[in-house]
Design an enzyme around this catalytic site. Structure first.
Site, PDB file in Angstrom:
ATOM      1  N   ASN A 169       6.380  -9.702 -15.919  1.00  0.00           N
ATOM      2  CA  ASN A 169       7.762 -10.152 -15.983  1.00  0.00           C
ATOM      3  C   ASN A 169       7.936 -11.467 -15.210  1.00  0.00           C
ATOM      4  OD1 ASN A 169      10.594  -9.933 -16.574  1.00  0.00           O
ATOM      5  ND2 ASN A 169      10.341  -7.713 -16.579  1.00  0.00           N
ATOM      6  N   HIS A 190      -5.987 -19.108   5.062  1.00  0.00           N
ATOM      7  CA  HIS A 190      -6.351 -20.119   6.049  1.00  0.00           C
ATOM      8  C   HIS A 190      -6.822 -19.430   7.325  1.00  0.00           C
ATOM      9  CE1 HIS A 190      -4.257 -23.188   3.588  1.00  0.00           C
ATOM     10  NE2 HIS A 190      -3.439 -22.181   3.325  1.00  0.00           N
ATOM     11  N   ALA A 247       7.812  -1.007  -5.489  1.00  0.00           N
ATOM     12  CA  ALA A 247       8.468  -2.302  -5.308  1.00  0.00           C
ATOM     13  C   ALA A 247       8.513  -2.696  -3.838  1.00  0.00           C
ATOM     14  CB  ALA A 247       9.880  -2.247  -5.877  1.00  0.00           C
ATOM     15  N   THR A 300      -2.595  -4.954   1.592  1.00  0.00           N
ATOM     16  CA  THR A 300      -3.553  -5.641   2.459  1.00  0.00           C
ATOM     17  C   THR A 300      -4.931  -5.001   2.433  1.00  0.00           C
ATOM     18  OG1 THR A 300      -2.902  -4.306   4.369  1.00  0.00           O
ATOM     19  CG2 THR A 300      -1.708  -6.379   4.019  1.00  0.00           C
ATOM     20  N   LYS A 301      -5.026  -3.752   1.909  1.00  0.00           N
ATOM     21  CA  LYS A 301      -6.292  -3.033   1.852  1.00  0.00           C
ATOM     22  C   LYS A 301      -6.475  -2.416   0.477  1.00  0.00           C
ATOM     23  CE  LYS A 301      -6.353  -1.929   6.781  1.00  0.00           C
ATOM     24  NZ  LYS A 301      -6.420  -0.844   7.804  1.00  0.00           N
ATOM     25  N   ARG A 304       0.496   1.786   1.679  1.00  0.00           N
ATOM     26  CA  ARG A 304      -0.306   2.983   1.935  1.00  0.00           C
ATOM     27  C   ARG A 304      -0.146   3.967   0.792  1.00  0.00           C
ATOM     28  NH1 ARG A 304       1.889   1.849   7.133  1.00  0.00           N
ATOM     29  NH2 ARG A 304       0.274   1.456   8.713  1.00  0.00           N
ATOM     30  N   ARG A 336       0.962   9.424  -2.615  1.00  0.00           N
ATOM     31  CA  ARG A 336       0.474  10.692  -3.170  1.00  0.00           C
ATOM     32  C   ARG A 336      -0.388  10.408  -4.387  1.00  0.00           C
ATOM     33  NH1 ARG A 336       2.868  12.387  -7.901  1.00  0.00           N
ATOM     34  NH2 ARG A 336       4.933  11.567  -8.444  1.00  0.00           N
TER      35      ARG A 336
END
Length: 205
Positions: free
Chosen positions: A83, A113, A158, A163-164, A178, A181
């Protein structure tokens, strides 16, 4: 290695050397044409998009406006829809599987950076690849950071900042993102929260 080779290898590189500035400028021209093509010119939009994206399957569409650095470092599987306001900083490789859906304002960043100001002020930056699996739905305003792999059949809520790595078959949300479920067979009959389908043709044949 020249600076482009270093960039694609995930090594520190300088983005204004060895023709990289010119490559980005050429892609900006392609992006401009895509974002300013009238919506009724569907065939032209499809052609222009395939000139931007390095490798793509059948049935892909990105709602303008769309932004990316090079385009050539993006690979997208078939049946892809994004979108409005998709941004991909593709100084590193971005691989997206089949049947992916992106809500508005999704950002995928391979670029970064150094943390230390002296190192950062040297002008060196980096691009670390991002991989997104099959059947992934990214909610609105999701941010994917460098080096992340998202598994197959994943829903990212949303506003998440990923980051992992995220494993297969889960719902993940939050900043930092995170796992909330697992996605189970029970989820099949619902279209929104606890609302069940009132039709049968959503089921695979």
């Amino acid at each position: 290695m020249n600076q482009k080779e270093r960039m694609l290898a995930g090594l520190p590189y300088k983005a204004w050397l060895d023709g990289l500035t010119e490559e980005r400028e050429e892609n900006k021209k392609r992006i401009y044409r895509y974002n300013n093509t009238p919506p009724e010119q569907g065939e032209e939009l499809g052609k222009l998009l395939r000139e931007i994206i390095g490798k793509c399957g059948k049935n892909i569409f990105i709602e303008p406006p769309f932004r990316c650095d090079y385009g050539s470092n993006i690979e997208v599987g078939e049946n892809f829809f994004a979108n409005y306001n998709l941004t991909i900083l593709d100084v590193g490789k971005v691989t997206i599987g089949k049947n992916a859906q992106f809500a508005p304002n999704v950002s995928i960043f391979t670029a970064g950076h150094p943390v230390h100001p002296d190192s950062r002020n040297s002008g060196y930056e980096y691009g670390i690849s991002v991989t997104i699996g099959d059947n992934v739905w990214l909610g609105g305003n999701t941010v994917i950071n460098p080096g992340v792999t998202i598994g197959n059949n994943v829903v990212i809520g949303a506003g998440s900042v990923v980051t992992k790595d995220i494993p297969d078959n889960v719902i993940a949300v939050g900043n930092p993102c995170r796992v909330l479920r697992a996605i189970t067979e029970e989820d099949r009959k619902y279209y929104f929260k606890d609302r069940e389908f009132d039709v049968d043709d959503y089921k695979p044949e």
